[in-house]
Design an enzyme around this catalytic site. Sequence first.
Site, mmCIF file in Angstrom:
data_model
loop_
_atom_site.group_PDB
_atom_site.id
_atom_site.type_symbol
_atom_site.label_atom_id
_atom_site.label_comp_id
_atom_site.label_asym_id
_atom_site.label_seq_id
_atom_site.Cartn_x
_atom_site.Cartn_y
_atom_site.Cartn_z
ATOM 1 N N ASN A 119 0.707 -1.135 0.054
ATOM 2 C CA ASN A 119 -0.041 0.124 0.075
ATOM 3 C C ASN A 119 0.942 1.197 -0.031
ATOM 4 O OD1 ASN A 119 -2.814 0.818 0.146
ATOM 5 N ND2 ASN A 119 -2.473 1.491 2.248
ATOM 6 N N ILE A 128 -5.682 5.249 -7.009
ATOM 7 C CA ILE A 128 -5.482 3.958 -6.653
ATOM 8 C C ILE A 128 -5.552 4.109 -5.117
ATOM 9 C CG2 ILE A 128 -4.051 1.793 -6.357
ATOM 10 C CD1 ILE A 128 -2.816 2.401 -8.866
ATOM 11 N N PRO A 129 -6.824 4.172 -4.468
ATOM 12 C CA PRO A 129 -7.254 4.874 -3.210
ATOM 13 C C PRO A 129 -6.554 4.046 -1.886
ATOM 14 C CG PRO A 129 -9.103 3.517 -4.075
ATOM 15 C CD PRO A 129 -8.045 3.468 -5.245
ATOM 16 N N CYS A 130 -5.442 4.079 -1.993
ATOM 17 C CA CYS A 130 -4.750 3.493 -0.727
ATOM 18 C C CYS A 130 -5.259 4.191 0.758
ATOM 19 C CB CYS A 130 -3.197 3.549 -0.824
ATOM 20 S SG CYS A 130 -2.416 5.234 -1.157
ATOM 21 N N HIS A 131 -5.802 5.685 0.361
ATOM 22 C CA HIS A 131 -6.120 6.368 1.690
ATOM 23 C C HIS A 131 -7.317 5.632 2.249
ATOM 24 C CE1 HIS A 131 -8.375 7.964 -1.669
ATOM 25 N NE2 HIS A 131 -9.330 8.294 -0.825
#
Length: 167
Positions: A119, A128-131
């Site tokens: 991540n 690429i929504p790592c949050h």
Amino acid sequence: MLAMLRSSISTPAGPMYAAVADDGVLEELWLPNRRKDWTAKLGSTQAADAFERLTRQLDEYFRGRRRVFDIPMRTAGSQFEASVWHRLQRIPYGCTISYGEIARDLGLQNGARAVGRANGANPIPILIPCHRVIGADGSLVGFGGGIRLKRYLLELEGAIEPPLRLL
């Protein structure tokens, strides 16, 4: 290796920095606190068009008008990292998931830390929504952009409530 257009994008969260290949594919996006040292560089017309589209879509996202991005992306990473990044892209807007849940989805026992490392290596955050990945206890942990930015993004998406503000 393709030439790259590299430039900054002004956002409410601070300046972000993007690298778009001459074929119009986004390869890297840096959060405001993760800037790499490089000089802005012009690219092909195709790269410039893709960069303009990225800028417009990020503006729409930060205004609460965009939930899904349709920017072509290319990432470089291990097969495991790619599997994590693919899984991240399936987290719906306004939702969160834990590192452990992703590990279980990928068939790993005790794989939360490995998922966290992958991540953290995500080259295209927000798209690429790592949050959207949180701790097993619901805590906001492990975001390269910092916890304050992670909270901001999750509040923007409605995944978490903003803290109660006293007058």
